[in-house]
Design a protein around this motif. Structure first.
Motif, PDB file in Angstrom:
ATOM      1  N   ILE A   1       0.826  -1.207   0.000  1.00  0.00           N
ATOM      2  CA  ILE A   1       0.000   0.000   0.000  1.00  0.00           C
ATOM      3  C   ILE A   1       0.861   1.258   0.000  1.00  0.00           C
ATOM      4  N   ALA A   2       2.040   1.179   0.633  1.00  0.00           N
ATOM      5  CA  ALA A   2       2.930   2.346   0.689  1.00  0.00           C
ATOM      6  C   ALA A   2       3.432   2.749  -0.690  1.00  0.00           C
ATOM      7  N   VAL A   3       3.513   1.797  -1.617  1.00  0.00           N
ATOM      8  CA  VAL A   3       3.932   2.141  -2.982  1.00  0.00           C
ATOM      9  C   VAL A   3       2.949   3.131  -3.602  1.00  0.00           C
ATOM     10  N   GLY A   4       1.649   2.836  -3.468  1.00  0.00           N
ATOM     11  CA  GLY A   4       0.646   3.753  -3.990  1.00  0.00           C
ATOM     12  C   GLY A   4       0.678   5.100  -3.302  1.00  0.00           C
ATOM     13  N   GLY A   5       0.846   5.087  -1.975  1.00  0.00           N
ATOM     14  CA  GLY A   5       0.927   6.350  -1.249  1.00  0.00           C
ATOM     15  C   GLY A   5       2.144   7.172  -1.638  1.00  0.00           C
ATOM     16  N   ALA A   6       3.274   6.481  -1.862  1.00  0.00           N
ATOM     17  CA  ALA A   6       4.489   7.195  -2.254  1.00  0.00           C
ATOM     18  C   ALA A   6       4.351   7.802  -3.647  1.00  0.00           C
ATOM     19  N   VAL A   7       3.701   7.091  -4.549  1.00  0.00           N
ATOM     20  CA  VAL A   7       3.476   7.635  -5.898  1.00  0.00           C
ATOM     21  C   VAL A   7       2.582   8.868  -5.823  1.00  0.00           C
ATOM     22  N   MET A   8       1.553   8.811  -4.973  1.00  0.00           N
ATOM     23  CA  MET A   8       0.682   9.978  -4.812  1.00  0.00           C
ATOM     24  C   MET A   8       1.447  11.153  -4.202  1.00  0.00           C
ATOM     25  N   SER A   9       2.298  10.873  -3.201  1.00  0.00           N
ATOM     26  CA  SER A   9       3.079  11.939  -2.583  1.00  0.00           C
ATOM     27  C   SER A   9       4.042  12.568  -3.589  1.00  0.00           C
ATOM     28  N   GLU A  10       4.700  11.718  -4.375  1.00  0.00           N
ATOM     29  CA  GLU A  10       5.625  12.231  -5.397  1.00  0.00           C
ATOM     30  C   GLU A  10       4.880  13.084  -6.407  1.00  0.00           C
ATOM     31  N   ALA A  11       3.703  12.615  -6.832  1.00  0.00           N
ATOM     32  CA  ALA A  11       2.927  13.368  -7.813  1.00  0.00           C
ATOM     33  C   ALA A  11       2.493  14.719  -7.247  1.00  0.00           C
ATOM     34  N   ALA A  12       2.080  14.731  -5.973  1.00  0.00           N
ATOM     35  CA  ALA A  12       1.645  15.987  -5.352  1.00  0.00           C
ATOM     36  C   ALA A  12       2.806  16.974  -5.225  1.00  0.00           C
ATOM     37  N   LEU A  13       3.950  16.496  -4.757  1.00  0.00           N
ATOM     38  CA  LEU A  13       5.099  17.387  -4.591  1.00  0.00           C
ATOM     39  C   LEU A  13       5.634  17.860  -5.942  1.00  0.00           C
ATOM     40  N   SER A  14       5.696  16.949  -6.918  1.00  0.00           N
ATOM     41  CA  SER A  14       6.160  17.342  -8.250  1.00  0.00           C
ATOM     42  C   SER A  14       5.171  18.297  -8.914  1.00  0.00           C
ATOM     43  N   TYR A  15       3.895  18.139  -8.597  1.00  0.00           N
ATOM     44  CA  TYR A  15       2.869  19.031  -9.149  1.00  0.00           C
ATOM     45  C   TYR A  15       3.138  20.480  -8.738  1.00  0.00           C
ATOM     46  N   PHE A  16       3.580  20.652  -7.495  1.00  0.00           N
ATOM     47  CA  PHE A  16       3.860  22.002  -7.004  1.00  0.00           C
ATOM     48  C   PHE A  16       5.315  22.417  -7.216  1.00  0.00           C
ATOM     49  N   GLY A  17       6.085  21.594  -7.930  1.00  0.00           N
ATOM     50  CA  GLY A  17       7.451  21.970  -8.271  1.00  0.00           C
ATOM     51  C   GLY A  17       8.493  21.641  -7.240  1.00  0.00           C
ATOM     52  N   PHE A  18       8.179  20.735  -6.283  1.00  0.00           N
ATOM     53  CA  PHE A  18       9.125  20.406  -5.231  1.00  0.00           C
ATOM     54  C   PHE A  18       9.728  19.022  -5.386  1.00  0.00           C
ATOM     55  N   GLY A  19       9.404  18.306  -6.437  1.00  0.00           N
ATOM     56  CA  GLY A  19       9.896  16.945  -6.612  1.00  0.00           C
ATOM     57  C   GLY A  19      10.805  16.831  -7.820  1.00  0.00           C
ATOM     58  N   VAL A  20      10.411  16.013  -8.769  1.00  0.00           N
ATOM     59  CA  VAL A  20      11.163  15.849 -10.019  1.00  0.00           C
ATOM     60  C   VAL A  20      11.092  17.151 -10.809  1.00  0.00           C
ATOM     61  N   ARG A  21      12.213  17.548 -11.364  1.00  0.00           N
ATOM     62  CA  ARG A  21      12.278  18.830 -12.067  1.00  0.00           C
ATOM     63  C   ARG A  21      12.676  18.633 -13.527  1.00  0.00           C
ATOM     64  N   PRO A  22      12.221  19.547 -14.401  1.00  0.00           N
ATOM     65  CA  PRO A  22      12.629  19.490 -15.803  1.00  0.00           C
ATOM     66  C   PRO A  22      14.136  19.541 -15.922  1.00  0.00           C
ATOM     67  N   PRO A  23      14.714  18.922 -16.949  1.00  0.00           N
ATOM     68  CA  PRO A  23      14.036  18.333 -18.111  1.00  0.00           C
ATOM     69  C   PRO A  23      13.458  16.947 -17.875  1.00  0.00           C
ATOM     70  N   ASP A  24      13.677  16.361 -16.710  1.00  0.00           N
ATOM     71  CA  ASP A  24      13.080  15.072 -16.414  1.00  0.00           C
ATOM     72  C   ASP A  24      11.589  15.260 -16.141  1.00  0.00           C
ATOM     73  N   VAL A  25      10.830  14.176 -16.235  1.00  0.00           N
ATOM     74  CA  VAL A  25       9.386  14.268 -16.048  1.00  0.00           C
ATOM     75  C   VAL A  25       8.917  13.136 -15.143  1.00  0.00           C
ATOM     76  N   SER A  26       7.798  13.373 -14.486  1.00  0.00           N
ATOM     77  CA  SER A  26       7.080  12.356 -13.732  1.00  0.00           C
ATOM     78  C   SER A  26       5.595  12.610 -13.957  1.00  0.00           C
ATOM     79  N   LEU A  27       4.762  11.764 -13.400  1.00  0.00           N
ATOM     80  CA  LEU A  27       3.327  11.980 -13.555  1.00  0.00           C
ATOM     81  C   LEU A  27       2.904  13.300 -12.926  1.00  0.00           C
ATOM     82  N   GLY A  28       3.556  13.670 -11.825  1.00  0.00           N
ATOM     83  CA  GLY A  28       3.230  14.933 -11.176  1.00  0.00           C
ATOM     84  C   GLY A  28       3.569  16.139 -12.034  1.00  0.00           C
ATOM     85  N   THR A  29       4.730  16.137 -12.662  1.00  0.00           N
ATOM     86  CA  THR A  29       5.103  17.266 -13.516  1.00  0.00           C
ATOM     87  C   THR A  29       4.214  17.346 -14.758  1.00  0.00           C
TER      88      THR A  29
END
Length: 278
Positions: A200-228
């Protein structure tokens, strides 16, 4: 018996099939189709899905299908690493606190309570901009650092019950070292809970990564994730829906599938539940 119970759970089987298909999409498709998510096609700017570009293109002419596959790959890797690190840390801290008791228990539980008080999203959002050159592995460590405390408390309570059992007492009387007892006798007996929690933590971690990357605090360009990808496509979703909805659909589908697997594992590993009894 566990595999039989798991195979009889239709939701878990469906979730496992979906996860396998998404993993194949993320890791095998780039090898087969030789996708390039970064190279732009200036002759096709914001084109809708077509035979040449299955998910259309963005404002720079980059293939959205290639970017979505790359984003799914990065999100899956981050989610898996965060789940493994956080579950491993929680099992070690919780087992040590429950087994040793005394000052060890109080010190470790004070650390757990302290981390539970801190707003993890806010701390990561403050720390991550200063780690721009450190890569996404530092981001994984930050996510794992704030995702293990609740699991550690559960493992502690289970360990406190197990340390009074006869097989643990026998190992102590035989002179077996405490950490050997924890690794060989305590943790294997809480492994069913840890497996479910890690899944279950895998799903939660993916959601957390997507949320943080959505606001620009996770994966950064030029790389991409679902959040970006979600962040880049939000403003344009009403006019160019393919920039947003493909990544959003994959994110929802993966989290739903992981939760179905977690429910199936819980019923398969715990014979006292109503479903596994039936």
């Amino acid at each position: 018996m566990v595999l039989t119970r798991l195979a009889s759970a239709r939701g878990a089987v469906a979730g496992a099939v979906i996860v396998l298909l998404l993993v194949a999409l993320a890791f095998l498709t780039p090898l087969v189709l030789h996708l390039d998510y970064a190279t732009p096609d200036y002759g096709a700017l914001r084109r809708p899905p077509s035979a040449a570009h299955w998910f259309g293109t963005n404002g720079l002419g980059q293939d959205v299908f290639a970017q979505t596959v790359r984003g799914l790959q990065k999100s899956l890797v981050i989610g898996l690493l965060v789940a493994l690190l956080s579950t491993g840390l929680a099992s070690l801290v919780g087992a040590c606190a429950g087994y040793f008791g005394g000052w060890t228990d109080r010190a470790l539980m004070f650390l757990v309570d302290l981390l539970l008080v801190f707003p993890s999203f806010l701390i990561i959002s403050i720390v991550s901009p200063g780690l721009k050159g450190s890569g996404w592995l530092v981001f994984v460590l930050l996510l794992a650092l704030f995702n293990w405390m609740v699991t550690a408390r559960v493992v502690r309570s289970m360990t406190m019950s197990l340390r009074e059992r006869e097989f643990v007492r026998a190992a102590q009387y035989m002179g077996v070292r405490p950490f050997t007892i924890i690794l060989r006798h305590i943790l294997p007996n809480v492994s069913s809970f840890l497996i479910i929690d890690a899944t279950i933590a895998v799903g939660g971690a993916v959601m957390s990564e997507a949320a943080l990357s959505y606001f620009g605090f996770g994966v950064r360009p030029p790389d991409v994730s679902l959040g970006t990808l979600l962040a880049a496509g939000t403003d344009q979703a009403p006019v160019f829906p393919w920039l947003f909805y493909f990544a959003a659909a994959l994110l929802v589908l993966f989290v739903l599938a992981v939760n179905l697997i977690g429910d199936g594992l819980r019923d398969a590993l715990d014979p006292t539940t109503a479903r596994s009894t039936r």
